[in-house]
Design a protein around this motif. Structure first.
Motif, PDB file in Angstrom:
ATOM      1  N   ASP A 155      10.115 172.191  46.968  1.00  2.98           N
ATOM      2  CA  ASP A 155      11.573 172.404  47.108  1.00  2.98           C
ATOM      3  C   ASP A 155      12.193 173.021  45.869  1.00  2.98           C
ATOM      4  O   ASP A 155      13.305 172.676  45.473  1.00  2.98           O
ATOM      5  CB  ASP A 155      12.307 171.075  47.410  1.00  2.98           C
ATOM      6  CG  ASP A 155      11.810 170.415  48.677  1.00  2.98           C
ATOM      7  OD1 ASP A 155      11.204 171.125  49.502  1.00  2.98           O
ATOM      8  OD2 ASP A 155      12.007 169.208  48.848  1.00  2.98           O
ATOM      9  N   THR A 158      16.276 173.757  44.638  1.00  4.46           N
ATOM     10  CA  THR A 158      17.306 173.007  45.370  1.00  4.46           C
ATOM     11  C   THR A 158      17.893 171.891  44.524  1.00  4.46           C
ATOM     12  O   THR A 158      18.956 171.377  44.812  1.00  4.46           O
ATOM     13  CB  THR A 158      16.720 172.371  46.648  1.00  4.46           C
ATOM     14  OG1 THR A 158      15.633 171.510  46.268  1.00  4.46           O
ATOM     15  CG2 THR A 158      16.203 173.432  47.592  1.00  4.46           C
ATOM     16  N   ASP A 177      11.860 176.577  48.867  1.00  8.18           N
ATOM     17  CA  ASP A 177      12.473 175.776  49.924  1.00  8.18           C
ATOM     18  C   ASP A 177      12.869 176.633  51.129  1.00  8.18           C
ATOM     19  O   ASP A 177      13.289 177.779  51.001  1.00  8.18           O
ATOM     20  CB  ASP A 177      13.708 175.061  49.371  1.00  8.18           C
ATOM     21  CG  ASP A 177      14.254 174.048  50.367  1.00  8.18           C
ATOM     22  OD1 ASP A 177      13.561 173.050  50.627  1.00  8.18           O
ATOM     23  OD2 ASP A 177      15.359 174.275  50.901  1.00  8.18           O
ATOM     24  N   ARG A 178      12.758 176.023  52.300  1.00  6.00           N
ATOM     25  CA  ARG A 178      13.046 176.716  53.560  1.00  6.00           C
ATOM     26  C   ARG A 178      14.475 177.268  53.620  1.00  6.00           C
ATOM     27  O   ARG A 178      14.720 178.276  54.285  1.00  6.00           O
ATOM     28  CB  ARG A 178      12.797 175.782  54.749  1.00  6.00           C
ATOM     29  CG  ARG A 178      13.614 174.503  54.722  1.00  6.00           C
ATOM     30  CD  ARG A 178      13.373 173.646  55.955  1.00  6.00           C
ATOM     31  NE  ARG A 178      13.772 174.370  57.143  1.00  6.00           N
ATOM     32  CZ  ARG A 178      13.027 174.443  58.253  1.00  6.00           C
ATOM     33  NH1 ARG A 178      11.872 173.833  58.308  1.00  6.00           N
ATOM     34  NH2 ARG A 178      13.453 175.109  59.299  1.00  6.00           N
ATOM     35  N   SER A 179      15.414 176.624  52.897  1.00  5.53           N
ATOM     36  CA  SER A 179      16.809 177.094  52.938  1.00  5.53           C
ATOM     37  C   SER A 179      16.917 178.525  52.396  1.00  5.53           C
ATOM     38  O   SER A 179      17.705 179.332  52.896  1.00  5.53           O
ATOM     39  CB  SER A 179      17.724 176.156  52.158  1.00  5.53           C
ATOM     40  OG  SER A 179      17.298 176.053  50.810  1.00  5.53           O
ATOM     41  N   GLN A 182      15.308 180.895  55.084  1.00  2.00           N
ATOM     42  CA  GLN A 182      16.239 181.101  56.203  1.00  2.00           C
ATOM     43  C   GLN A 182      17.389 182.017  55.771  1.00  2.00           C
ATOM     44  O   GLN A 182      17.806 182.904  56.517  1.00  2.00           O
ATOM     45  CB  GLN A 182      16.793 179.756  56.709  1.00  2.00           C
ATOM     46  CG  GLN A 182      15.740 178.777  57.215  1.00  2.00           C
ATOM     47  CD  GLN A 182      14.912 179.322  58.354  1.00  2.00           C
ATOM     48  OE1 GLN A 182      15.422 179.963  59.256  1.00  2.00           O
ATOM     49  NE2 GLN A 182      13.603 179.104  58.319  1.00  2.00           N
TER      50      GLN A 182
END
Length: 237
Positions: A155, A158, A177-179, A182
């Motif tokens: 992560d 973040t 991190d996936r955020s 995306q």
């Protein structure tokens, strides 16, 4: 409900309600399987499938993360020992576990009992580990590295990102991190810039980068073009 959930969680291991789901981690360029991340799942007769986002913080507050974390580590090592010898397993470790003086012995024991070689185990820690700097987490991580186990920073970006500990601790990879993945897929300039910066930083420190939360072929191509070396997410299983 929270109290009832905590009581159920206290008995979850004994009752065999916990299991591990393995998410593939693949090479961004070739698509070849590199390993799996062990993800903890809890299926309770009363509450059904309980989200990790709900029960992990509860386990930490109720001081249950040590026994649960040890079970995850031992189970993942035992199961990974049956896989092909070039496939790694990644296990998430909480700050609480790293503050336990017995943690290094637990890792050593899990490897010895399973027969898994140390270089096939990767432990994932988040930046929050370094918030408790006075409690010696860095020393514990050094001892784990000395066993031959790999470390991955989960992560990244973040939390309270500090570049200092990246140079102090020998991480083998940084997880994006996936955020950010995306955001970048939606064309958010800041997210794209952050991924590029993390990739450049990792390359200069000789570390790999894993993009999390890749869900489509377009996202796979995008993180590949941005320079990520490994990818994981629902797109791969």
């Amino acid at each position: 409900e929270r109290r009832v959930l905590e009581m159920a969680l206290r008995q979850a291991l004994e009752k065999g309600e916990m299991h591990l789901h393995y998410q593939p981690v693949v090479d961004a360029g070739t698509g070849n399987l590199k390993g799996f991340e062990a993800l903890l799942r809890w299926q309770n007769p009363q509450f059904g499938n309980v989200s990790p986002a709900k029960f992990i913080p509860l386990a930490e507050e109720a001081r249950l993360i040590q026994p649960i974390g040890e079970w995850v580590l031992r189970t993942a090592c035992a199961e990974a020992a049956q896989w092909p010898s070039d496939v790694r397993v990644a296990v998430n470790v909480s700050p609480d576990q790293l503050q336990n003086p017995q943690f290094v012995a637990t890792v050593t024991s899990a490897l010895a009992n399973s027969g898994l070689s140390a270089e096939r185990l990767e432990l994932e820690v988040t930046e929050s580990v370094f918030m408790h700097e006075g409690l010696g987490a860095t020393k514990v991580l050094e001892r784990i590295l000395d066993l031959g186990v790999r470390l991955s920073l989960d992560d990244f970006g973040t939390g309270y990102s500090s570049l200092g500990y990246l140079s102090r601790t020998r991480f083998s990879s940084i997880k994006i991190d996936r955020s950010f993945v995306q955001g970048a897929s939606k064309g958010v300039k800041e997210a794209i810039a952050i991924i590029r910066a993390v990739v450049a930083l990792a390359q200069s420190l000789g570390m790999a980068t894993t993009a999390e939360g890749v869900e489509t072929e377009a996202e796979h191509h995008m993180v590949q073009e941005l320079g990520c070396t490994k990818v994981q997410g629902y797109y791969f299983g």
